[in-house]
Enzyme design. Sequence first.
Site, PDB file in Angstrom:
ATOM      1  N   MET A  10      23.092 -14.101  26.680  1.00 32.61           N
ATOM      2  CA  MET A  10      23.315 -13.757  28.087  1.00 32.61           C
ATOM      3  C   MET A  10      22.603 -14.716  29.029  1.00 32.61           C
ATOM      4  SD  MET A  10      22.717 -10.138  30.096  1.00 32.61           S
ATOM      5  CE  MET A  10      21.105  -9.845  29.382  1.00 32.61           C
ATOM      6  N   ASP A  34      17.768 -22.915  12.932  1.00 31.80           N
ATOM      7  CA  ASP A  34      16.905 -21.765  12.667  1.00 31.80           C
ATOM      8  C   ASP A  34      15.518 -22.017  13.249  1.00 31.80           C
ATOM      9  OD1 ASP A  34      15.471 -19.643  11.684  1.00 31.80           O
ATOM     10  OD2 ASP A  34      15.841 -20.084   9.559  1.00 31.80           O
ATOM     11  N   ILE A  35      15.157 -21.262  14.293  1.00 34.58           N
ATOM     12  CA  ILE A  35      13.871 -21.505  14.949  1.00 34.58           C
ATOM     13  C   ILE A  35      12.695 -21.088  14.086  1.00 34.58           C
ATOM     14  CG2 ILE A  35      14.888 -21.287  17.251  1.00 34.58           C
ATOM     15  CD1 ILE A  35      13.541 -18.523  17.467  1.00 34.58           C
ATOM     16  N   THR A  64      16.098  -8.707  20.518  1.00 33.12           N
ATOM     17  CA  THR A  64      15.979  -7.825  21.681  1.00 33.12           C
ATOM     18  C   THR A  64      16.412  -6.386  21.420  1.00 33.12           C
ATOM     19  OG1 THR A  64      18.187  -8.496  22.447  1.00 33.12           O
ATOM     20  CG2 THR A  64      16.298  -9.756  23.275  1.00 33.12           C
ATOM     21  N   TYR A 127       8.935  -4.369  19.180  1.00 33.53           N
ATOM     22  CA  TYR A 127       9.515  -5.404  20.041  1.00 33.53           C
ATOM     23  C   TYR A 127       8.470  -5.956  21.003  1.00 33.53           C
ATOM     24  CZ  TYR A 127      12.055  -7.357  24.014  1.00 33.53           C
ATOM     25  OH  TYR A 127      12.474  -8.165  25.045  1.00 33.53           O
ATOM     26  N   LYS A 131       6.690  -9.770  21.037  1.00 34.45           N
ATOM     27  CA  LYS A 131       6.816 -10.628  22.227  1.00 34.45           C
ATOM     28  C   LYS A 131       5.434 -10.996  22.762  1.00 34.45           C
ATOM     29  CE  LYS A 131      10.098 -11.737  24.153  1.00 34.45           C
ATOM     30  NZ  LYS A 131      10.919 -12.974  24.008  1.00 34.45           N
TER      31      LYS A 131
END
Length: 289
Positions: A10, A34-35, A64, A127, A131
Amino acid sequence: MIWLIGNRGMLGSEIAGVFEKNGIPFIGTDREIDITDLNALESFAQTQKEIQPISWIINCAAYTAVDMAEDDAVLCRKLNDEGPSNIAYLADKTGARLIHFSTDYVFNGKNDHPYKEDDPTDPIGVYGLTKRDGEINILKNNNASYIIRTAWLYGVHGNNFVYTMLKLMRTKNSISVVNDQIGTPTWAHDLAEIVFMLIKRTDETDPVPYGIYHFTNDGIISWYDFALEIYRQGRTTGLLTDDCIINPCSSEAFPSKVRRPAYSVLDKEKIKKHWALILRHGIPASESF
């Protein structure tokens, strides 16, 4: 050259659109790199260096799914902590500036006033925890980093609250929406414009100090208030043709594996000061639907 990671999500799609509109050259990647694999990141950067060195890395990749994260903690940590840490390390190694996005979920939501960038973090779920840890490790690995915390993000691309509400309002005579979670909706396009402004200013005229910044649109509402506005604009524009009653309810009406922050308002004085911004107030018009 700008490397936009997560260019098909998004926010990444919005940033790509803003860059294209303004003639800003960039290269975008998504799941094909692939990070969580540092070697894959370094290999791509080296290949790109032979064409044009990377001067900025923008990381829009993230896990997310807040509820799913409780049962999928390993993958969530890989994408929200380990991956961003790899990107920060690579950016430092190659001399690139980094822009990374974080969330209001790093706070516990117990405040009664907007959260500042230096307020203590206290995540209440997997989550938010991943983060928060990603933020910490990014700053450890690369001093030339901008971390932008945002909240209640929605936009034209991808699933989000606006599309969910429009779908429910088209198919049901009445819906219930929680009124005990408070925050500020953020239009992804506005955040993308902020990224463009940051890069332009830093590259051309007035470098912005590195660090953590908060950005959302302005104003304070509940999810219920947001739903009412979506309905109003949907009826005005013809996106909604039938009546739908919207009822307020408490979060207890929607049991969840993780508790959402009750208060997600972020203080934007720092970004206003350093970036000379005048924030759009309230919810953008139906152009964002």
